[in-house]
Design a protein around this motif. Structure first.
Motif, PDB file in Angstrom:
ATOM      1  N   PRO A 160       0.841  -1.210   0.000  1.00  0.00           N
ATOM      2  CA  PRO A 160       0.000   0.000   0.000  1.00  0.00           C
ATOM      3  C   PRO A 160       0.869   1.251   0.000  1.00  0.00           C
ATOM      4  O   PRO A 160       1.925   1.306   0.644  1.00  0.00           O
ATOM      5  CB  PRO A 160      -0.790  -0.130   1.305  1.00  0.00           C
ATOM      6  N   PHE A 161       0.398   2.277  -0.700  1.00  0.00           N
ATOM      7  CA  PHE A 161       1.186   3.493  -0.859  1.00  0.00           C
ATOM      8  C   PHE A 161       0.290   4.707  -0.665  1.00  0.00           C
ATOM      9  O   PHE A 161      -0.825   4.755  -1.210  1.00  0.00           O
ATOM     10  CB  PHE A 161       1.815   3.528  -2.253  1.00  0.00           C
ATOM     11  N   ASP A 162       0.769   5.696   0.088  1.00  0.00           N
ATOM     12  CA  ASP A 162      -0.039   6.890   0.301  1.00  0.00           C
ATOM     13  C   ASP A 162       0.776   8.176   0.187  1.00  0.00           C
ATOM     14  O   ASP A 162       0.359   9.240   0.654  1.00  0.00           O
ATOM     15  CB  ASP A 162      -0.741   6.840   1.663  1.00  0.00           C
ATOM     16  N   GLY A 163       1.939   8.115  -0.441  1.00  0.00           N
ATOM     17  CA  GLY A 163       2.786   9.289  -0.577  1.00  0.00           C
ATOM     18  C   GLY A 163       2.654   9.938  -1.934  1.00  0.00           C
ATOM     19  O   GLY A 163       1.671   9.748  -2.661  1.00  0.00           O
ATOM     20  N   ASP A 164       3.662  10.700  -2.303  1.00  0.00           N
ATOM     21  CA  ASP A 164       3.717  11.366  -3.596  1.00  0.00           C
ATOM     22  C   ASP A 164       4.224  10.370  -4.639  1.00  0.00           C
ATOM     23  O   ASP A 164       5.358   9.875  -4.531  1.00  0.00           O
ATOM     24  CB  ASP A 164       4.661  12.572  -3.514  1.00  0.00           C
ATOM     25  N   PRO A 165       3.423  10.041  -5.656  1.00  0.00           N
ATOM     26  CA  PRO A 165       3.880   9.060  -6.658  1.00  0.00           C
ATOM     27  C   PRO A 165       5.177   9.463  -7.348  1.00  0.00           C
ATOM     28  O   PRO A 165       5.920   8.595  -7.812  1.00  0.00           O
ATOM     29  CB  PRO A 165       2.712   9.021  -7.652  1.00  0.00           C
ATOM     30  N   ALA A 166       5.450  10.749  -7.421  1.00  0.00           N
ATOM     31  CA  ALA A 166       6.679  11.202  -8.068  1.00  0.00           C
ATOM     32  C   ALA A 166       7.916  10.852  -7.245  1.00  0.00           C
ATOM     33  O   ALA A 166       9.037  10.854  -7.772  1.00  0.00           O
ATOM     34  CB  ALA A 166       6.627  12.707  -8.309  1.00  0.00           C
ATOM     35  N   GLN A 167       7.734  10.541  -5.959  1.00  0.00           N
ATOM     36  CA  GLN A 167       8.862  10.251  -5.074  1.00  0.00           C
ATOM     37  C   GLN A 167       8.958   8.769  -4.720  1.00  0.00           C
ATOM     38  O   GLN A 167       9.695   8.401  -3.808  1.00  0.00           O
ATOM     39  CB  GLN A 167       8.726  11.072  -3.784  1.00  0.00           C
ATOM     40  N   VAL A 168       8.234   7.926  -5.413  1.00  0.00           N
ATOM     41  CA  VAL A 168       8.228   6.506  -5.082  1.00  0.00           C
ATOM     42  C   VAL A 168       9.604   5.892  -5.318  1.00  0.00           C
ATOM     43  O   VAL A 168      10.301   6.241  -6.272  1.00  0.00           O
ATOM     44  CB  VAL A 168       7.152   5.759  -5.902  1.00  0.00           C
TER      45      VAL A 168
END
Length: 509
Positions: free
Chosen positions: A280-288
């Protein structure tokens, strides 16, 4: 088209779904603008597992409709993009402690017969102790299964769809971020902002939000519209690349103790690609980015099946991306549907311009998704043409009988001066259009200076002129994966060359 005109359709997002919709719409007679905040395929669409497949593991979740749809599309894409889509055999070592053999046989039987299969061989059982496929595996793995799927250069699939759209009249705007959109009478008033801070003001009779992991952010810029974006679920998938760990052009699908599967794929001749994770991911997709735990997870999954172990120190490159999945309320990220949902917002007033929001999807079904999006928009365009993309080759794919091997044999005979590995890379990347790149060249010297690997000035200039490449990163990591084969400093050298030579070199082609 003049940017001051009102166009029929604006597509936000330069991933595979966005460019697929733009190409389909342009081919049906609509005027189209596509905008992308960065480079084409700069997000999820260049960081996939590189597979065109039905999704064997989805059968365990009873996703029969999705698997059938994807298997049928697999055949279609092989036909329209024979240079990009390569058949690949997958070896599934059987570990009796994880799944019984009868379950795997039943799943493979369904996989063979759920969708159309005319070009690929059926699955079968193999003895890992007597076949080369078993050589790199651990001793306790004695029995296995082999089935067929396909490999794809995912970022080139995106670029060639964009090229196909542009050749049918679409305008492709990269490095242009949508900062606002509002209904203004019978059209959308849209404002884009370039990397230089300059704004563009455009009008469109319909709008598609195909921004992938950024779809909710784009929705927030659209005034007065409620969509199903709260049904979006972001899941991170990461991959690692190590030096080649086995011989042969086949892949492995490895069962894991958490009941997930991990792929090991031959990659760029010299490497093995291993992935993917589901987190699961909830951050900025540009910083993945991949994290240490994911690297260990993928190494452990590989080591459970392969005799020669790998460690995090063996990783030569890695990548991660955020998959924007439709949230079907499944608890396990691996169980979340990979199917897509489209949300049509027709507006509160008569003759209000429509908005279609794209949720979910997978690279294999991008063409079907585009057809579905156009069917939702068809009531708004009385002269919309009929579906056409199922039989029209992507740029470079119009070779007789979709036979890449025959095409490549002819290409090699016509260009014996090209090293075989270089010729194969060019043929796979550009298909029958490789002649447009090479022109009347008859030697490597005719291609200009070499930056590294087999990347020459002529190809860089071609990518700038025809494929929206603006930087060394665009060229080394999306138009190709030559960054894996080049020394440090090549990307900067390309950037320096582009800043001085782009105009002259591009005009020389």
């Amino acid at each position: 088209m003049p940017l001051g005109d009102t166009v029929d359709l604006m597509v936000i997002g330069g991933g595979v779904n966005g460019v697929g919709i733009a190409r389909d719409a342009a081919g049906r007679g609509l005027s189209v603008i596509l905008c992308e905040q960065a480079d084409l395929a700069s997000g999820t669409s260049s960081s996939s597992s590189k597979l065109i497949h039905g999704g064997l593991r989805y059968l365990e979740h009873y996703a029969f409709s999705l698997v059938r749809k994807a298997l049928s599309e697999r055949e279609t894409l092989m036909q329209i993009a024979p240079h990009l889509i390569e058949p690949m055999r997958f070896v599934l070592p059987h570990d009796a402690s994880l799944r019984p053999a009868w379950m795997i046989r039943a799943g493979l039987f369904l996989y063979d017969h759920l969708g159309k299969r005319t070009r690929l061989p059926a699955s079968r059982s193999i003895n890992l102790k007597t076949t080369p496929e078993g050589d790199p595996l651990r001793d306790h793995l004695k029995k296995g299964f082999v089935y067929s799927d396909c490999w794809v250069d995912d970022s080139r699939l995106v670029v060639l769809n964009a090229l196909g759209a542009a050749e049918r009249g679409a305008t492709i705007l990269t490095r242009q971020r949508c900062i606002s959109a509002r209904r203004d009478g019978d059209a959308w008033a849209v404002t884009l902002c370039g990397a230089n801070g300059v704004e563009l003001h455009l009008r469109s009779r319909a709008l598609v939000n195909a921004a992938g992991p950024w779809v909710d952010g784009v929705s927030e810029t659209i005034d007065g519209v409620q969509t199903q974006v709260n049904s979006l679920r972001l899941v991170k998938g990461s991959h690692i690349i190590v030096d080649r760990r086995y011989q042969g052009d086949h892949a492995y699908i490895l069962q894991n103790v958490d009941r997930r599967v991990v792929f090991a794929l031959p990659f760029q001749d010299r490497f093995t690609l291993i992935g993917t994770t589901d987190i699961p991911f909830d951050g900025d997709p540009a910083q993945v980015a991949i994290d240490d735990d994911e690297i260990i997870y993928l190494c452990d999954a590989f080591n459970r099946s392969f005799a020669k172990a790998i460690s995090p120190q063996d990783v030569v490159w890695s990548y991660a991306a955020v998959r924007p999945l439709y949230d079907d309320a499944a608890g396990d990220p691996s169980s979340v549907t990979r199917d897509y949902q489209l949300d049509l917002n027709s507006g509160p007033e008569e003759n209000a311009p429509p908005l279609v929001t794209i949720l979910g999807g997978k690279i294999t079904t991008y063409r079907l998704l585009a057809e579905h999006a156009l069917s939702l928009l068809s009531p708004y365009f009385s002269n919309l043409g009929a579906p056409w993309t199922a039989t029209a080759p992507l740029p470079g794919g119009d070779m007789p009988d979709a036979d890449f091997d025959r095409f490549f044999d002819t290409f090699r005979k016509e260009n014996p001066w090209l090293p075989t590995h270089f010729a194969l890379r060019l043929a796979r990347a550009y298909g029958v259009r490789v002649g447009d790149l090479l022109g009347d060249t008859t030697s490597l010297d005719d291609l200009g200076n070499c930056f590294g690997g087999d990347l020459y000035e002529r190809e860089v200039a071609y990518l700038v002129r025809y494929e929206w490449a603006l930087s060394g990163e665009d060229i080394l990591w999306r138009r190709s994966k030559l960054g894996l084969h080049c020394d440090d400093g090549v990307e900067a050298a390309i950037d320096d060359w582009l800043s001085n030579e782009t105009t002259t070199a591009a005009r020389a082609l």
